[in-house]
Enzyme design. Structure first.
Site, PDB file in Angstrom:
ATOM      1  N   ASP A  85       0.686  -1.243  -0.068  1.00 30.99           N
ATOM      2  CA  ASP A  85      -0.091  -0.114  -0.068  1.00 30.99           C
ATOM      3  C   ASP A  85       0.933   1.178  -0.146  1.00 30.99           C
ATOM      4  OD1 ASP A  85       0.890   0.161   2.403  1.00 30.99           O
ATOM      5  OD2 ASP A  85      -0.915  -0.185   3.511  1.00 30.99           O
ATOM      6  N   LEU A  86       0.354   2.211   0.157  1.00 33.12           N
ATOM      7  CA  LEU A  86       1.144   3.768   0.047  1.00 33.12           C
ATOM      8  C   LEU A  86       1.934   3.945   1.143  1.00 33.12           C
ATOM      9  CD1 LEU A  86       0.978   6.317  -1.133  1.00 33.12           C
ATOM     10  CD2 LEU A  86      -0.693   7.171   0.417  1.00 33.12           C
TER      11      LEU A  86
END
Length: 135
Positions: free
Chosen positions: A15-16
């Protein structure tokens, strides 16, 4: 015996924040279950084509313990916890080295061609219950 399946974490798995997105652990253990069944000698494509039987996840109890990150080499361990004529219960863990990052208890059932529950294939029950089945 424990079945082991290696998994490399790719950029698309993160994810980010750069850690493995939580739902991807379910993908990792799914791949490992598919390989476990294959290693037992059960051909899922043939099973569906000849008998209309497929496997479905009925229940997952999951614990996220520690994050995995991009480029980590992980290992999914799969152990048969219990088997009945109607369900297969597996314990699965995702590890980085000796560290358990994720653990799950997964209940599988068999479904017929119209989606109704059916008994697990006898050949799966026989080989899964054998002492060396998961290795």
């Amino acid at each position: 015996m424990t079945h082991r399946f290696p998994v490399r974490v790719y950029y698309e798995d993160t994810d980010l924040a750069g850690i493995v997105y939580y739902a991807n652990y379910l993908k990792f253990i799914e791949r490992a279950r598919s390989e476990w069944v294959r290693d037992l000698g059960v051909d899922q494509v043939r099973l569906k084509a000849e008998r209309g039987v497929v496997f479905a996840v009925r229940r997952v109890e999951a614990d996220y313990l520690s994050p995995a990150r991009f480029d980590d080499l992980l290992e999914v361990e799969t152990d048969l916890a219990r088997i009945t004529p109607a369900r297969l219960i597996l314990d699965q863990r995702v590890l980085r080295g000796e560290t358990v990052l994720f653990s799950a208890r997964v209940t599988l059932v068999a479904l017929g061609a119209t989606g109704q529950p059916v008994r697990l294939p006898a050949e799966l029950c026989q080989v899964a219950a054998a002492p060396s089945a998961a290795g």
